[in-house]
Scaffold this motif. Structure first.
Motif, short mmCIF file in Angstrom:
data_model
loop_
_atom_site.label_atom_id
_atom_site.label_comp_id
_atom_site.label_asym_id
_atom_site.label_seq_id
_atom_site.Cartn_x
_atom_site.Cartn_y
_atom_site.Cartn_z
N GLY A 178 0.81 -1.20 0.00
CA GLY A 178 0.00 0.00 0.00
C GLY A 178 0.84 1.26 0.00
O GLY A 178 2.07 1.22 0.15
N LEU A 179 0.16 2.39 -0.18
CA LEU A 179 0.79 3.70 -0.16
C LEU A 179 0.54 4.32 1.21
O LEU A 179 -0.61 4.54 1.59
CB LEU A 179 0.23 4.59 -1.26
CG LEU A 179 0.42 4.11 -2.70
CD1 LEU A 179 -0.35 5.01 -3.66
CD2 LEU A 179 1.90 4.09 -3.06
N PRO A 180 1.59 4.60 1.98
CA PRO A 180 1.39 5.20 3.31
C PRO A 180 0.76 6.58 3.20
O PRO A 180 1.11 7.37 2.32
CB PRO A 180 2.80 5.27 3.90
CG PRO A 180 3.72 5.18 2.72
CD PRO A 180 3.01 4.38 1.68
N TYR A 181 -0.18 6.86 4.12
CA TYR A 181 -0.94 8.11 4.07
C TYR A 181 -0.86 8.84 5.40
O TYR A 181 -1.16 8.28 6.46
CB TYR A 181 -2.40 7.84 3.73
CG TYR A 181 -3.30 9.04 3.84
CD1 TYR A 181 -3.25 10.07 2.89
CD2 TYR A 181 -4.21 9.17 4.89
CE1 TYR A 181 -4.07 11.17 3.00
CE2 TYR A 181 -5.04 10.28 5.00
CZ TYR A 181 -4.96 11.27 4.06
OH TYR A 181 -5.77 12.37 4.17
N VAL A 182 -0.45 10.10 5.33
CA VAL A 182 -0.41 11.01 6.48
C VAL A 182 -1.34 12.18 6.16
O VAL A 182 -1.13 12.89 5.16
CB VAL A 182 1.01 11.53 6.75
CG1 VAL A 182 1.01 12.50 7.93
CG2 VAL A 182 1.96 10.37 7.02
N PRO A 183 -2.40 12.42 6.94
CA PRO A 183 -3.34 13.50 6.62
C PRO A 183 -2.66 14.86 6.60
O PRO A 183 -1.69 15.11 7.33
CB PRO A 183 -4.38 13.42 7.76
CG PRO A 183 -4.22 12.06 8.33
CD PRO A 183 -2.79 11.68 8.15
N CYS A 184 -3.17 15.73 5.77
CA CYS A 184 -2.66 17.10 5.65
C CYS A 184 -3.85 18.05 5.64
O CYS A 184 -4.74 17.93 4.81
CB CYS A 184 -1.82 17.26 4.38
SG CYS A 184 -1.29 18.97 4.08
N PHE A 185 -3.86 19.02 6.56
CA PHE A 185 -4.94 19.99 6.63
C PHE A 185 -4.45 21.41 6.35
O PHE A 185 -5.14 22.38 6.67
CB PHE A 185 -5.60 19.94 8.02
CG PHE A 185 -6.32 18.65 8.29
CD1 PHE A 185 -7.61 18.45 7.85
CD2 PHE A 185 -5.69 17.63 8.98
CE1 PHE A 185 -8.27 17.27 8.09
CE2 PHE A 185 -6.34 16.44 9.23
CZ PHE A 185 -7.64 16.26 8.78
N SER A 186 -3.27 21.53 5.78
CA SER A 186 -2.74 22.85 5.46
C SER A 186 -3.57 23.52 4.38
O SER A 186 -4.22 22.85 3.56
CB SER A 186 -1.28 22.74 5.01
OG SER A 186 -0.49 22.15 6.01
N GLU A 187 -3.54 24.84 4.36
CA GLU A 187 -4.27 25.59 3.34
C GLU A 187 -3.67 25.30 1.98
O GLU A 187 -2.45 25.30 1.80
CB GLU A 187 -4.20 27.09 3.64
CG GLU A 187 -4.97 27.50 4.88
CD GLU A 187 -6.46 27.33 4.73
OE1 GLU A 187 -6.93 27.32 3.57
OE2 GLU A 187 -7.15 27.17 5.74
N TRP A 188 -4.53 25.06 1.02
CA TRP A 188 -4.11 24.75 -0.34
C TRP A 188 -4.51 25.92 -1.22
O TRP A 188 -5.71 26.17 -1.45
CB TRP A 188 -4.78 23.47 -0.80
CG TRP A 188 -4.18 22.89 -2.04
CD1 TRP A 188 -3.04 23.24 -2.65
CD2 TRP A 188 -4.72 21.79 -2.77
NE1 TRP A 188 -2.80 22.45 -3.74
CE2 TRP A 188 -3.81 21.55 -3.84
CE3 TRP A 188 -5.85 20.99 -2.67
CZ2 TRP A 188 -4.02 20.56 -4.78
CZ3 TRP A 188 -6.04 20.00 -3.59
CH2 TRP A 188 -5.14 19.77 -4.64
N LEU A 189 -3.52 26.67 -1.68
CA LEU A 189 -3.79 27.91 -2.42
C LEU A 189 -4.00 27.68 -3.90
O LEU A 189 -4.28 28.62 -4.65
CB LEU A 189 -2.63 28.90 -2.20
CG LEU A 189 -2.35 29.26 -0.73
CD1 LEU A 189 -1.21 30.27 -0.65
CD2 LEU A 189 -3.61 29.81 -0.07
N SER A 190 -3.84 26.43 -4.35
CA SER A 190 -4.01 26.16 -5.77
C SER A 190 -5.48 26.27 -6.16
O SER A 190 -6.38 25.92 -5.41
CB SER A 190 -3.49 24.76 -6.08
OG SER A 190 -3.73 24.44 -7.44
N ASP A 191 -5.72 26.80 -7.36
CA ASP A 191 -7.10 26.86 -7.87
C ASP A 191 -7.63 25.45 -8.06
O ASP A 191 -6.96 24.60 -8.62
CB ASP A 191 -7.16 27.62 -9.19
CG ASP A 191 -6.78 29.09 -9.01
OD1 ASP A 191 -6.96 29.59 -7.89
OD2 ASP A 191 -6.31 29.70 -9.99
N GLY A 192 -8.81 25.22 -7.62
CA GLY A 192 -9.38 23.88 -7.77
C GLY A 192 -10.78 23.84 -7.20
O GLY A 192 -11.43 24.84 -7.03
N HIS A 193 -11.22 22.63 -6.88
CA HIS A 193 -12.58 22.41 -6.42
C HIS A 193 -12.57 22.28 -4.90
O HIS A 193 -11.65 21.77 -4.31
CB HIS A 193 -13.12 21.12 -7.05
CG HIS A 193 -13.13 21.15 -8.54
ND1 HIS A 193 -14.15 21.68 -9.28
CD2 HIS A 193 -12.19 20.73 -9.42
CE1 HIS A 193 -13.87 21.56 -10.58
NE2 HIS A 193 -12.68 20.99 -10.68
#
Length: 449
Positions: free
Chosen positions: A434-449
């Motif tokens: 599997g792919l190890p996953y660490v949650p990230c809640f930082s602000e994402w400034l990229s344009d998107g949905h």
């Protein structure tokens, strides 16, 4: 229902009484047996009581004769009910104690709690649900390895396995927020972001999508078109692509894509500029077709065919080649790479040496001096002497000296290199890598949905 010896004021029937010879009298209408509700003096009778009966004299059960002594039964005890009452009382006290804290210190405390604990705290009450869902708290809370994204062994559906191996998935592996797409495939996981190949139908061209499962934000990477070739058709997407993202600079990410039909060319996309650039690499620098790559210190690290590790910057320049540990240069197989505790690691399971696992760490980045961190016989971890097994170490814990190994058949386990302890994660064969996953809640400034 206990009988009190008096009829209901609403006109209901009075309970049957018993004469001295034990024969019960017939029930009379409530209007005929009404008793005046007056206070009874100590030891006295109530005026107007029917047949000289008093509330003291009357039996609580129909059919019992007057004058008989009625034993007093002790109240039953219910230990389980008492425990539940104590638990509810303790829970209320804890909630009151937490509510008595000022909001500022309470938020400061919760911001230092790992995300997995915040998820548990949400079940305490509605107020705690709202508090632990606060974006400011989630953004500041320290994150650690939560689990793995993986495919089911007998199907192609994506699943998520909690690190504990128990409970409902902390992340919905269906990624329901990717609306408008019929299907997707996860290519990479880096810093809490996923790089996916998505499609609306199998006949259409596929999109590269970068998404954050924790915040459910996502953006579509534009088709591969270079600035000097804007009039040409976009390049086709290859089978593999590589994602680079650092939580310390959450405003940008990079995507590396080996170009189809161009052996020595790599396309690199930066969310900061919103454009693709082309980089021509020397023969041998093109990464091995493998999802194993490490984004560390602002550089993407690839395994290449030398065998070396190439450190590439976000402009596509190969700035450094790091030789793999000398002991494994002539060994059969490939050396895998990963990062743990901010340091580059390499590991190898040698089938010619009784499946001996060796883990190295590059303590001084930029040098070629690898340090052997740990070595262990893998079959002993699985409590077997079977050598005809394909063992694979597919991940290393990002913050601990812990590795994850599978026998490729039915069992996956974690091994703590410091404590030399084994913890079995799966024995059904459903989770083999599997792919190890660490949650990230930082602000994402990229344009998107």
């Amino acid at each position: 229902m206990a009988y009190a010896g008096s009829a209901r004021r609403s006109g209901g029937r009075a309970p049957a009484t018993c004469s001295q010879d034990g024969r019960g009298k017939g029930l009379r209408a409530g209007t005929d047996t009404r008793i005046e509700e007056e206070a009874m003096p100590p030891g006295g009778r109530v005026e107007g009581a029917k047949n000289g009966r008093t509330k003291q004299d009357q039996s609580p059960a129909a059919g019992r004769c007057r004058g008989e002594d009625i034993p007093t039964l002790p109240s039953p005890t219910f230990p389980a009910s008492q425990r539940r009452k104590k638990q509810r009382r303790k829970k209320r006290e804890q909630q009151q104690a937490a509510a008595s804290l000022p909001e500022g210190p309470l938020m400061e405390i919760l911001s230092r709690v790992p995300y997995r604990s915040l998820c548990r705290f949400k079940c305490v009450s509605r107020s705690w649900l709202a508090l632990c869902s606060n974006p400011d708290i989630r953004k500041r809370s320290p994150q650690t390895l939560s689990g793995f994204f993986h495919n089911h062994r007998y199907g192609r559906d994506l699943r998520f396995r909690n690190l504990s191996g128990r409970g409902a998935p902390m992340v919905d592996p269906a990624l329901p927020f990717l609306w408008g797409y019929e299907g997707f495939k996860v290519l990479q996981c880096c810093g809490g972001l996923l790089l996916c190949k998505c499609w609306k139908s199998h006949a259409q061209e596929k999109d590269l999508v970068v998404c954050n499962p924790a915040t459910e934000k996502w953006t579509v990477v534009p088709p591969i078109v270079f600035l000097d070739e804007e009039d040409t058709d976009p390049y086709s997407l290859p089978a593999d692509a590589f994602l680079g993202f650092d939580t310390t600079t959450p405003s940008r990410f990079v995507v590396f894509v080996p170009l189809v039909g161009c052996l020595d060319d790599v396309a690199i996309y930066s969310s900061e500029t919103g454009r693709w650039i082309r980089s021509s690499w020397d023969d041998g620098d093109v990464p091995v077709v493998s999802p194993e790559c490490v984004f560390l210190n602002g550089f993407m690290h690839f395994s290449i065919d030398e065998p070396d590790i190439a450190a590439v910057d976000t402009k596509g320049e190969v700035l450094n080649r790091i030789p793999i540990p000398e002991e494994k240069e002539t060994s059969y197989g490939n050396t895998s790479i990963g990062q743990s505790q901010g340091l580059l690691h390499a590991w190898y399971i040698d089938p010619d040496e009784d499946h001996q696992l060796s883990v190295w760490v590059l303590e001084e980045y930029g040098s070629d001096n690898w340090t052997l961190k740990h070595s262990v016989n893998v079959p002993e971890l699985f409590d077997t002497e079977d050598d005809d097994v394909f063992y694979d170490m597919f991940a290393i814990h990002p913050e601990r000296n812990m590795v994850f190994i599978t026998n490729g058949e039915d069992m996956t386990l974690s091994y703590d290199m410091d404590k030399q302890e084994v913890h079995v994660l799966c024995t059904s064969g459903e989770f083999l890598d599997g792919l190890p996953y660490v949650p990230c809640f930082s602000e994402w400034l990229s344009d998107g949905h």
